[in-house]
Design an enzyme around this catalytic site. Structure first.
Site, mmCIF file in Angstrom:
data_model
loop_
_atom_site.group_PDB
_atom_site.id
_atom_site.type_symbol
_atom_site.label_atom_id
_atom_site.label_comp_id
_atom_site.label_asym_id
_atom_site.label_seq_id
_atom_site.Cartn_x
_atom_site.Cartn_y
_atom_site.Cartn_z
ATOM 1 N N THR A 165 0.857 -1.183 0.000
ATOM 2 C CA THR A 165 0.000 0.000 0.000
ATOM 3 C C THR A 165 0.890 1.229 0.000
ATOM 4 O OG1 THR A 165 -0.066 0.017 2.401
ATOM 5 C CG2 THR A 165 -1.813 -1.167 1.284
ATOM 6 N N GLU A 206 -6.112 -3.907 1.476
ATOM 7 C CA GLU A 206 -6.216 -4.833 2.605
ATOM 8 C C GLU A 206 -7.467 -5.718 2.543
ATOM 9 O OE1 GLU A 206 -5.307 -1.707 2.723
ATOM 10 O OE2 GLU A 206 -3.695 -1.377 4.183
ATOM 11 N N LYS A 228 -11.767 19.398 12.162
ATOM 12 C CA LYS A 228 -12.399 19.546 13.471
ATOM 13 C C LYS A 228 -12.539 21.031 13.793
ATOM 14 C CE LYS A 228 -12.803 17.044 17.744
ATOM 15 N NZ LYS A 228 -12.279 15.918 18.550
ATOM 16 N N TRP A 270 -17.014 17.746 13.899
ATOM 17 C CA TRP A 270 -16.392 17.292 12.664
ATOM 18 C C TRP A 270 -17.089 17.840 11.428
ATOM 19 C CZ3 TRP A 270 -11.797 15.309 13.140
ATOM 20 C CH2 TRP A 270 -11.447 14.586 14.296
#
Lengths: 559, 559
Positions: A180, A325, A432, A437
């Site tokens: 990755t 993954e 944030k 958020w």
């Protein structure tokens, strides 16, 4: 019941025997179109296997490829795992330092490469001592001048009988290796097995997933060096679909011509590739005659692409989400029976979610204190996954990659009662503001809906008052104009007022990672000292949100 | 990669979490329609598992069912394997002697039964000493009077918490047991595993196989006591398709009403069931409003059924071939890309083959001297199979069921270059005339194409000159007339002249086996002393085939 292990070679044997006449078409790196059948693929993969065994490259070694989407790369996709070794597909877009790292980390013993990578290979050779064999994917008389030490793949295959009998062995044997492209730290390797590859092919081919049948003509534009080409080089032979490999050119014109010439019905790529195709077709007033569905993943797909391809070209979007993954497909946006009554517009809008899990994949959300959150379409948490083809430990890692048996994805998401996933952000990309958020992806989606915006990125920049505030970076569409005030007004009524970016910077392009995704790391570095205009804060302040935005009760991504 | 065994419980957990609202509808044995969701199914299966564990019925015991297609039987399909035991589905249509044999052979420790089977169960009880628990699938106050010794299934489930955590164990653990209804000798048991069940579900659900998606409403008319209901009770929860269980009545009227009421889009049954539905619809001038495709297997489907359902009702045939020993689906007739240009009539005719192999299934043909024959669509040989979910040894058998690693099916067939299979006969049903083979199935197919013929069977009867000659047994369609000469003339030009039956007997009905197939064994016994008319032999003789028919160069089934 018979004991029959799930071997990758079984895919090829099935294709050869029951779909032997079906075609594999490649636009070669050299230019001309090459075509042969699954029967030819099977024979040449056996010849390649015979060469590998002769070179003592069977039985567990890592054998690397640096190659585009071609029939030769496809042969290696089968030959290398077929002899019990590990096909390590290297992403050539990684930094050279990273490529050196992963070759040495995998201890690759051989490397097969397309001629275009000869300069890179010449650079790698002195730094990768484990590699004993360098094989150029060319005819004997075409060895690149930068790599005189390389052997010719075609010469290796020549005069081999092609009668290799694929061995059966433990289906949990490693078959492929992909690293990755971490934006921080070293790349991490994900090791797949024969079993996980076959289970991934079976579950992704189902009608509610990719729905790949022998009637399809599939072009996996996604590179075969990226997350197994989303599994398509394995899934297509399993069902006998015609396979069209695009070589190295994935610009709009190249793809358009290939699709039309070969009757491609299904293709998969990242959003930027689809945007390139749209731009090319719009500029020339062109139509698509065979493409029916397009798989889009790798990063969030701007709604404008989904809408344009559907409404103007009659091509249905199949958005998905996955990770290397996960082998890599995790979720796909297909409809359920209850959605049959949706209007066309509602169906389009529905495609902005990331889909529901494949059979074999299980999802959950974890809150800030480690608690499992409800799948109610509202609760926002970190996405964790487990499944039939999900990583547990990175290659040569000494610790589990799991938390409590689940793989933590680093994505922030909601999941509804039917399992439909909506990624609101990468956890590190969330902004944030005042303790609450803000989803950068949602703001980017809105920005790209503006007719004058070609691409958009939103990052958080430092704010003395709020901690972070969103900054919008936008690329104007060619020939269109829009200014900051107009663009900020575009957000009004579409998100809570405190989500509206504080500022806009128009740029000529946006930085991409090695896998073609927006590089927010680069942007955050570039704008780390950015000063937001004062009125932005005043404006926010005027909303009476002095102690944070929580009073609105709004959760990011949950409206 | 994570180690995740292929457990049957995984199908149910996926359905509960991601298709929890989808329905399971049953027309109960008592009559009323029962409906609940996959969420309810999962909860009650856990309650059943809790009951099984309390009764010490977990961990490898054989637990039998004598039940129709209902939600309670479905719960046991999951609960019994889910606790590690073996769900032994008993076919109530077997001779009672055979049922006693298989219960004792399996050493069943418990038996769950529908109330309709109470008289049979009362008869079984003294003869089946291993069965310690007799459980009637009824409410506590509805124990049948013939079985006062039985407990109530509903009482067993009541007050169980339904929180059972499905254990993970070796995926090769046995999960279900079905005995094949051998026409000679004792029935033989086929033992399936969790792994083979999941692989069968995955491969049969693929777009080129059954193509079952969450948008389908599936009615597996095929009994759940017959070859796992062709796997549909496992496949439907895997994809979240609505499941409609028909209970005990599969006559035309019952099925028609259920299909229309529940919007059934896909159903599977043997040919006689489809003929019953056609007859009912034709008599009432009825239309089908939701059914789109029908799976037909179990025995060769008369072309008249395929044509009538397609042309008059717009329902597409999906003919298939399989055996209990294959879990059970082996091949399905779906088209390839190359068939896109076929006319409607050609597409219909194409459906008279038995299809091409599922992924995971491999076929071959063996000639009379044990040699492997070409897959050229012409060579006729015995069909052998191997695959991911194919038997190797019968349950408690002491010898392998395989020949050289392949399962010999007892079917005579051709296979073409794409793998399309055409069963020409059961090896024991082939008619050997003058040293050459005649396919009884091909003659039956032609006979049922005659507008006045409802059903047909062809068997070989003794001939002094030719060894055997074909005799046609035909059931006239209600209200239609046809005589022997007209029916024999119908064959002219459709087969070689020496294939034309020597005689016709019109009968009111044809005998069926316990699984609803034509019982040729019964017919051969009934007609073992049948005297063929003399002119038949003279007629044949007149063709100058004194030394056999081989001069024609024709191979059975190969034109």
């Amino acid at each position: 019941m018979m004991k029959q292990p799930l071997m990758i070679s079984r895919l090829l044997m099935h294709a050869e025997k029951y779909h032997g006449d079906e075609e594999v078409v490649t636009r070669t790196v050299e230019g001309p179109v090459h075509r042969y059948t699954y029967r030819d693929l099977a024979r040449r993969a056996r010849q390649a296997a015979e060469a590998l065994v002769t070179m003592k490259l069977g039985g567990g070694a890592c054998v690397a490829t640096l190659a585009w989407n071609t029939y030769r790369h496809l042969e290696l996709y089968y030959a290398i795992p077929g002899v019990g070794s590990v096909c390590h597909t290297i992403n050539p877009r990684l930094f050279h330092e990273q490529i050196v790292f992963i070759i040495n980390h995998a201890e690759d013993v051989a490397l097969f490469f397309d001629a275009t990578f000869a300069p890179l290979v010449a650079e790698l050779r002195p730094r990768c001592p484990t590699v004993k064999h360098w094989i150029a994917l060319v005819e004997a008389d075409r060895i690149p001048e930068q790599t005189p030490f390389a052997r010719s793949y075609e010469a290796l295959l020549e005069s081999r009988p092609g009668v290799f009998a694929w061995p059966s062995f433990d289906e949990n044997t490693a078959s492929q290796l992909c690293y990755t492209s971490g934006t921080t730290g070293h790349p991490k390797g994900v090791l797949f097995s024969h079993r996980t590859t076959l289970l991934h092919s079976l579950t992704t081919a189902l009608p509610d997933a990719l729905s790949i049948s022998t009637s399809e003509v599939v072009c996996p534009i996604v590179p075969m060096f990226h997350a197994n080409g989303w599994g398509l080089p394995y899934t297509c032979p399993m069902v006998g679909a015609k396979l069209v490999l695009a070589g190295m050119n994935t610009d709009g014109e190249s793809l358009y011509r290939l699709f039309e010439a070969e009757g491609v019905t299904f293709a998969g790529a990242v959003p930027t590739v689809w945007q390139g195709l749209i731009d090319y077709m719009q500029a020339g007033g062109l139509r698509l005659s065979s493409l029916r569905r397009f798989l889009v993943g790798g990063s969030a797909c701007p709604f404008s692409i989904i809408r344009t391809l559907s409404q103007d070209y009659g091509v249905e979007a199949l958005p998905g989400w996955g990770m290397t993954e996960l082998s890599p497909v995790g979720t796909l946006t297909t409809f359920k029976r209850k959605h049959a009554t949706l209007s066309e517009e509602e169906r389009l809008a529905f495609r902005t979610n990331h889909g529901r899990p494949l059979f074999g994949i299980d999802l959950r959300l974890i809150g800030q204190h480690g608690e499992e959150l409800a799948c109610d379409g509202k609760s926002v948490g970190e996405l964790q996954v487990r499944g039939l083809a999900v990583v547990d430990t990175y290659f040569r890692g000494d610790t589990s990659a799991l938390v409590d048996g689940w793989f933590p994805t680093g994505d922030i998401a909601t999941i509804d009662g039917d399992g439909y996933l909506k990624i609101t952000d990468r956890s590190k990309d969330m902004i944030k503001s005042g303790g609450e958020w803000i989803s950068s992806i949602e703001l980017e989606n809105i920005a790209t809906l503006h007719p004058a915006v070609a691409m958009a990125a939103v990052i958080g920049v430092a704010s003395a008052k709020w901690g972070e505030r969103p900054l919008l970076l936008a690329v104007r569409r060619a020939g269109k104009s829009v200014d900051k005030e107009e663009l900020l007004a575009w957000f009004e009524g579409k998100v809570a007022r405190w989500w509206v970016p504080d500022d806009v910077q128009f740029v000529d392009s946006l930085p991409l990672t090695a896998t073609g995704k927006l590089s927010k790391v680069t942007l955050r570095q570039r704008y780390q000292d950015y000063q937001l205009p004062a009125q932005g804060e005043t404006h926010r302040n005027g909303l009476g949100l002095a102690s944070g935005h929580a009073r609105t009760g709004r959760t990011p991504g949950g409206n």
